[in-house]
Design an enzyme around this catalytic site. Structure first.
Site, PDB file in Angstrom:
ATOM      1  N   LYS A  31      28.642 -50.856-105.207  1.00 23.39           N
ATOM      2  CA  LYS A  31      27.283 -51.387-105.303  1.00 23.39           C
ATOM      3  C   LYS A  31      26.314 -50.209-105.350  1.00 23.39           C
ATOM      4  O   LYS A  31      26.132 -49.505-104.360  1.00 23.39           O
ATOM      5  CB  LYS A  31      26.957 -52.296-104.117  1.00 23.39           C
ATOM      6  CG  LYS A  31      25.608 -52.985-104.236  1.00 23.39           C
ATOM      7  CD  LYS A  31      25.335 -53.893-103.056  1.00 23.39           C
ATOM      8  CE  LYS A  31      24.032 -54.651-103.252  1.00 23.39           C
ATOM      9  NZ  LYS A  31      22.878 -53.742-103.448  1.00 23.39           N
ATOM     10  N   TRP A  32      25.702 -50.011-106.495  1.00 27.14           N
ATOM     11  CA  TRP A  32      24.831 -48.856-106.714  1.00 27.14           C
ATOM     12  C   TRP A  32      23.447 -49.121-106.154  1.00 27.14           C
ATOM     13  O   TRP A  32      22.898 -50.207-106.328  1.00 27.14           O
ATOM     14  CB  TRP A  32      24.758 -48.535-108.201  1.00 27.14           C
ATOM     15  CG  TRP A  32      26.112 -48.203-108.760  1.00 27.14           C
ATOM     16  CD1 TRP A  32      27.007 -49.062-109.342  1.00 27.14           C
ATOM     17  CD2 TRP A  32      26.738 -46.930-108.718  1.00 27.14           C
ATOM     18  NE1 TRP A  32      28.151 -48.389-109.677  1.00 27.14           N
ATOM     19  CE2 TRP A  32      28.014 -47.081-109.308  1.00 27.14           C
ATOM     20  CE3 TRP A  32      26.356 -45.669-108.252  1.00 27.14           C
ATOM     21  CZ2 TRP A  32      28.904 -46.024-109.444  1.00 27.14           C
ATOM     22  CZ3 TRP A  32      27.236 -44.617-108.377  1.00 27.14           C
ATOM     23  CH2 TRP A  32      28.491 -44.791-108.973  1.00 27.14           C
TER      24      TRP A  32
END
Length: 370
Positions: A31-32
């Site tokens: 999850k950026w």
């Protein structure tokens, strides 16, 4: 622009779950911590669409140019805009959300300068359309395969996020990747179509608590009620540093907080944040930065005697990365006991390894205590 799907398009979203799902057929990906962005390209015409349908095209000219150079001639690609800081503590590259946030600026000259000094990368993780073909009704594994094929030759600053179907690898990623500035995992079911605006994916984020000193507050823009609580922690030398805020309150709770804080508002001239200890690098509230712009940062000091338990997801250096969640007052705690020692910090990790999908990025465990 004439694609099988055209902006505005609300990206598909994820709902939070407390634990990592392990059902068969799930796919896990990092999850950026950046700006969600769907890139639409139709020849030389490129549009960067944010969550909520707003355009970000003018703010990221370098990303537009990379889209023209590296993305398929006609496509719609879902992904994340990120900024990598390479001069931070420890010298390891990591994501920096504040630098990314500074990229949204009204002045064209500033946009041009920031595009050169803090350029953004684009991390692709889904394919909505390719040429004249709409892919949103196809199951996720098929879209992923088409994405990998279509973007097989891209090079930094354009990336394709790595994925795994192994829960144990995903758990290691969850522990290790936080040290590179990522904030959790996204989990996608195998038969998942792309449905704009719907929360059909899952997200798992780090959740922690800490006891902090409330040494001030800011007024809410709606009137004479509390807007946010200013939180502090003591370092080993006994210096109280401002680490962030807690601000998500209902209107009724904001009024109650004002009454609860009233006994602490009579402050003498020795408040630790009124002047600041610059020689010790003390972090204090206030001051206008490029990120805050013209936002009113005036604050009211409180005697540093109140302790609150808050929830937080991650640290960014010596401060909270995001707004903390108010849990409860802790009248049983001595404010001087609220130190950095209680915080769990991730091990340092190289974000370039995550982007490259190096084998080393799938191993590692352990945590550093501040």
């Amino acid at each position: 622009m004439d694609l099988p799907i055209n902006p505005p398009v609300e990206p598909m979203l994820a709902k939070s779950v407390p634990q990592l799902p392990t059902d068969p057929g799930l796919t896990y990906e990092p999850k950026w911590d950046g700006f969600r962005c769907i890139i639409f390209r139709d020849g030389d015409e490129v549009e960067l669409a944010s969550r909520g349908g707003k355009t970000m095209t003018r703010y990221f000219p370098e990303v537009v140019e990379q889209a023209r150079r590296q993305l398929p001639e006609r496509c719609a690609v879902d992904g994340e805009l990120i900024v990598i800081r390479r001069d931070g503590p420890g010298g390891q590259p990591r994501l920096d959300f504040e630098l990314l946030a500074q990229r949204i600026h009204p002045a064209a000259s500033r946009v041009k300068l920031l595009a050169e000094t803090t350029p953004a990368d684009f991390v692709a993780f889904d394919l909505l359309a390719l040429d004249d073909e709409l892919l949103t009704d196809r199951p996720y594994p098929e879209r992923r395969g088409r994405l990998e094929k279509a973007l097989a030759k891209v090079r930094p600053p354009v990336h394709v996020t790595q994925v795994t179907t192994d829960p144990e690898t995903a758990r290691r990623w969850f522990d290790v990747f936080e040290g590179a500035g990522l904030d959790g995992l996204i989990v996608k079911p195998a038969d998942l179509p792309y449905e704009p605006g719907k929360r059909l994916m899952f997200k798992v984020k780090h959740a922690r608590t800490a006891d902090a000193v409330v040494a001030g507050f800011r007024w809410h823009k709606s009137g004479p009620v509390v807007g946010s609580l200013l939180l502090g922690l003591y370092d080993d030398a006994g210096v109280l540093h401002h680490i962030g805020v807690s601000s998500s309150f209902t209107a009724a709770r904001r009024k109650e907080l004002l009454d609860e804080l009233e006994p602490y508002r009579e402050v003498g001239g020795d408040h630790p944040w009124v002047h600041g200890d610059h020689e010790r690098g003390q972090r204090i509230p206030g001051g206008v930065s490029r990120w805050t712009g013209g936002k009113n940062l005036e604050w009211e000091p409180l005697r540093p005697e109140l302790v609150v338990e808050v929830g937080y997801d991650a640290m960014e250096g010596d401060r909270l990365r995001h707004t903390a969640q108010f849990f409860r007052w802790r009248p049983d705690r001595d404010p001087r006991s609220c130190t950095y020692d209680q915080l769990e910090r991730p091990i340092r990790y190289d974000v370039d390894q995550v982007l490259r999908g190096d084998p080393a990025a799938t191993v590692g465990d352990g945590r550093d205590r501040a």
